[in-house]
Scaffold this active site. Sequence first.
Site, mmCIF file in Angstrom:
data_model
loop_
_atom_site.group_PDB
_atom_site.id
_atom_site.type_symbol
_atom_site.label_atom_id
_atom_site.label_comp_id
_atom_site.label_asym_id
_atom_site.label_seq_id
_atom_site.Cartn_x
_atom_site.Cartn_y
_atom_site.Cartn_z
ATOM 1 N N HIS A 54 48.635 32.334 43.783
ATOM 2 C CA HIS A 54 49.116 33.818 42.526
ATOM 3 C C HIS A 54 49.580 35.009 44.014
ATOM 4 O O HIS A 54 49.369 35.440 44.473
ATOM 5 C CB HIS A 54 47.709 34.643 41.512
ATOM 6 C CG HIS A 54 48.251 34.162 40.784
ATOM 7 N ND1 HIS A 54 46.962 34.271 39.965
ATOM 8 C CD2 HIS A 54 48.801 33.097 39.474
ATOM 9 C CE1 HIS A 54 47.517 33.323 38.499
ATOM 10 N NE2 HIS A 54 48.189 33.155 38.888
ATOM 11 N N HIS A 91 51.563 24.077 29.782
ATOM 12 C CA HIS A 91 51.267 24.948 30.316
ATOM 13 C C HIS A 91 52.547 25.654 31.588
ATOM 14 O O HIS A 91 52.985 24.777 32.711
ATOM 15 C CB HIS A 91 50.389 25.835 31.748
ATOM 16 C CG HIS A 91 50.002 27.068 32.085
ATOM 17 N ND1 HIS A 91 50.804 28.126 31.934
ATOM 18 C CD2 HIS A 91 49.546 27.179 32.870
ATOM 19 C CE1 HIS A 91 50.777 29.373 32.922
ATOM 20 N NE2 HIS A 91 49.454 28.949 33.048
ATOM 21 N N GLU A 101 53.698 27.415 33.976
ATOM 22 C CA GLU A 101 53.305 27.978 35.728
ATOM 23 C C GLU A 101 53.456 27.307 36.650
ATOM 24 O O GLU A 101 53.538 25.929 36.381
ATOM 25 C CB GLU A 101 51.445 29.027 35.345
ATOM 26 C CG GLU A 101 51.372 30.052 36.647
ATOM 27 C CD GLU A 101 50.606 30.310 36.554
ATOM 28 O OE1 GLU A 101 49.432 30.061 35.489
ATOM 29 O OE2 GLU A 101 50.268 31.642 37.633
ATOM 30 N N ASP A 125 52.317 25.915 39.731
ATOM 31 C CA ASP A 125 51.354 25.455 39.796
ATOM 32 C C ASP A 125 51.149 23.942 39.260
ATOM 33 O O ASP A 125 50.991 23.015 39.841
ATOM 34 C CB ASP A 125 49.802 26.061 40.298
ATOM 35 C CG ASP A 125 49.814 27.191 39.286
ATOM 36 O OD1 ASP A 125 50.390 27.487 38.135
ATOM 37 O OD2 ASP A 125 48.303 26.873 38.481
ATOM 38 N N HIS A 136 46.412 30.732 30.123
ATOM 39 C CA HIS A 136 45.988 32.100 30.251
ATOM 40 C C HIS A 136 47.169 32.947 30.106
ATOM 41 O O HIS A 136 47.312 33.798 30.227
ATOM 42 C CB HIS A 136 45.425 32.487 31.218
ATOM 43 C CG HIS A 136 46.300 32.178 32.463
ATOM 44 N ND1 HIS A 136 46.606 32.808 33.479
ATOM 45 C CD2 HIS A 136 46.478 31.252 32.526
ATOM 46 C CE1 HIS A 136 47.342 32.421 34.711
ATOM 47 N NE2 HIS A 136 47.336 30.988 33.890
ATOM 48 N N ASP A 175 44.663 24.809 32.461
ATOM 49 C CA ASP A 175 43.621 26.217 32.444
ATOM 50 C C ASP A 175 42.608 26.464 32.622
ATOM 51 O O ASP A 175 41.390 25.846 33.179
ATOM 52 C CB ASP A 175 44.414 27.562 33.275
ATOM 53 C CG ASP A 175 45.547 27.473 34.043
ATOM 54 O OD1 ASP A 175 45.760 26.826 35.152
ATOM 55 O OD2 ASP A 175 46.203 28.283 34.344
ATOM 56 N N TYR A 193 36.821 31.771 38.334
ATOM 57 C CA TYR A 193 38.024 31.847 38.404
ATOM 58 C C TYR A 193 38.383 32.479 36.242
ATOM 59 O O TYR A 193 38.805 32.990 36.154
ATOM 60 C CB TYR A 193 37.895 30.210 37.951
ATOM 61 C CG TYR A 193 38.927 29.705 37.366
ATOM 62 C CD1 TYR A 193 40.445 29.192 38.327
ATOM 63 C CD2 TYR A 193 39.507 29.364 35.883
ATOM 64 C CE1 TYR A 193 41.366 29.193 37.296
ATOM 65 C CE2 TYR A 193 41.324 28.616 36.009
ATOM 66 C CZ TYR A 193 41.884 28.636 36.757
ATOM 67 O OH TYR A 193 43.130 28.618 35.974
ATOM 68 N N HIS A 214 42.547 22.192 36.991
ATOM 69 C CA HIS A 214 42.485 22.501 38.493
ATOM 70 C C HIS A 214 40.967 22.152 38.682
ATOM 71 O O HIS A 214 40.094 22.469 37.861
ATOM 72 C CB HIS A 214 42.644 24.238 38.677
ATOM 73 C CG HIS A 214 43.708 24.689 38.256
ATOM 74 N ND1 HIS A 214 44.223 24.217 39.571
ATOM 75 C CD2 HIS A 214 43.992 25.416 37.876
ATOM 76 C CE1 HIS A 214 45.922 25.010 39.306
ATOM 77 N NE2 HIS A 214 45.611 25.973 38.480
HETATM 78 FE FE1 FEO Z 1 48.291 29.248 35.129
HETATM 79 FE FE2 FEO Z 1 47.227 27.362 36.970
HETATM 80 O O1 FEO Z 1 48.393 28.387 36.453
#
Ligand code: FEO
Length: 414
Positions: A35, A91, A93, A95, A157, A176, A204, A237
């Site tokens: 992030h 998701h 995002e 990553d 999230h 996530d 996390y 992850h």
């Molecule tokens: Fe919310 Fe691992 O991205």
Amino acid sequence: MLSTNKNEKGCLMSVPVKNNISWVGKVDWELRKFHGEEYSTHKGSTYNSYLVREEKSALIETVWAPFAKEFVRNLQKEIDLNKIDYIIANHGEVDHSGALPELMRLIPDTPIYCTANCVKSLKGQYHQDWNFKIVKNGDRLSLGAKELIFIEAPMLHWPDSMFCYLTGDNILFSTDAFGQHYATEKLFNDLVDQPELFQECIKYYANILTPFNLFVDRKIKEFVSLNLPLDMICTSHGVIWRDNPLQIVNKYLEWSADYQENQITVIYDSMWDATRKMAEAIAQGIAEEDPNVMVKVYNAARSDKNDIITEVFRSKAILVGSSTVNKGILSSIAGILEEIRGLGFKNKTAAAFGAYGWSGESVKMITERLKEGGFTIANDGLKLLWNPDEDGLSACRAFGSEFSKGTGGVKPAA
Ligand code: FEO
């Protein structure tokens, strides 16, 4: 029979997960910040992508943009890209979606299944009008004998987050949720160092999911009410939970209930050591009052802020101290207080302290910030002029002791 494959550099390319499912993600051993510079990743991370090869083939998630070319190159060794029937974006995002532009350049018409919010996110980031198929809670996609069931999971999230569940193999792909930033060559929860794993899990949760406690609790209960068998949780992850996957689900239920342990954390920063001496004496007072309470002390300027947040998450109460500078507080304390405010901790007590030489605003200012952050304020705080002498240190010990007594009644939320 699927087998583990490594590329020419010896990096993991694919790992069999179960039956016709392979992990095809990227282990990022070097990652130390995530992030931007906001989240420390002492143990690296993984970006997990999964390839499901039934009568129809589905790719679930991709990897972060810097690894896009490597990801697509490795994927081509696993499967003819034109044989990927569906892409699932749980998701948006970056990553997890970062390799989509590289992949979609080669297979531009392949449908991408995702939520309506995920379409907004992907279009906003990549400015491409890909073949989006919007799915809603409970929608199903047939892969032949097995199906993917989509489960919207907003605020776990991001508003676009979604899980999907593979029938037959009984696997929840949870994006996530239940993940952790933890690079590992082993990839399965039963094969890694357990204290390391759970430390990264709680870090996390504390730093990313705390504001969404209610959503976590509701979504888990909703999933349980579906009565779907659960053999594995494949997160985006870190490890795949194959050994007792419910253990991390139960942890999430515990953590989402405004979690606390019998711990008090003292956080401070100090210009000329006076506030440091106060912090140490206050910690002594707490420990003398209650030998069972865990007391931890951190200089915010010299400690990792995400590690401090993890300790705040564990604590029933915190004390925050700063010298007064320019009629305000030191920048490391201002920074950590902003983190704490944003996470919206509940069911925790707090107080402020600090040394000063002239105007002495810091204690009042910290108290206000803690109040804004939702803490129960135990008292008006303790401010001392100049460097504490024996009487001053004694006052700090007494302050710690009284604070500890006052937090004795704080119990973990039901
Ligand atoms: Fe919310 Fe691992 O991205």
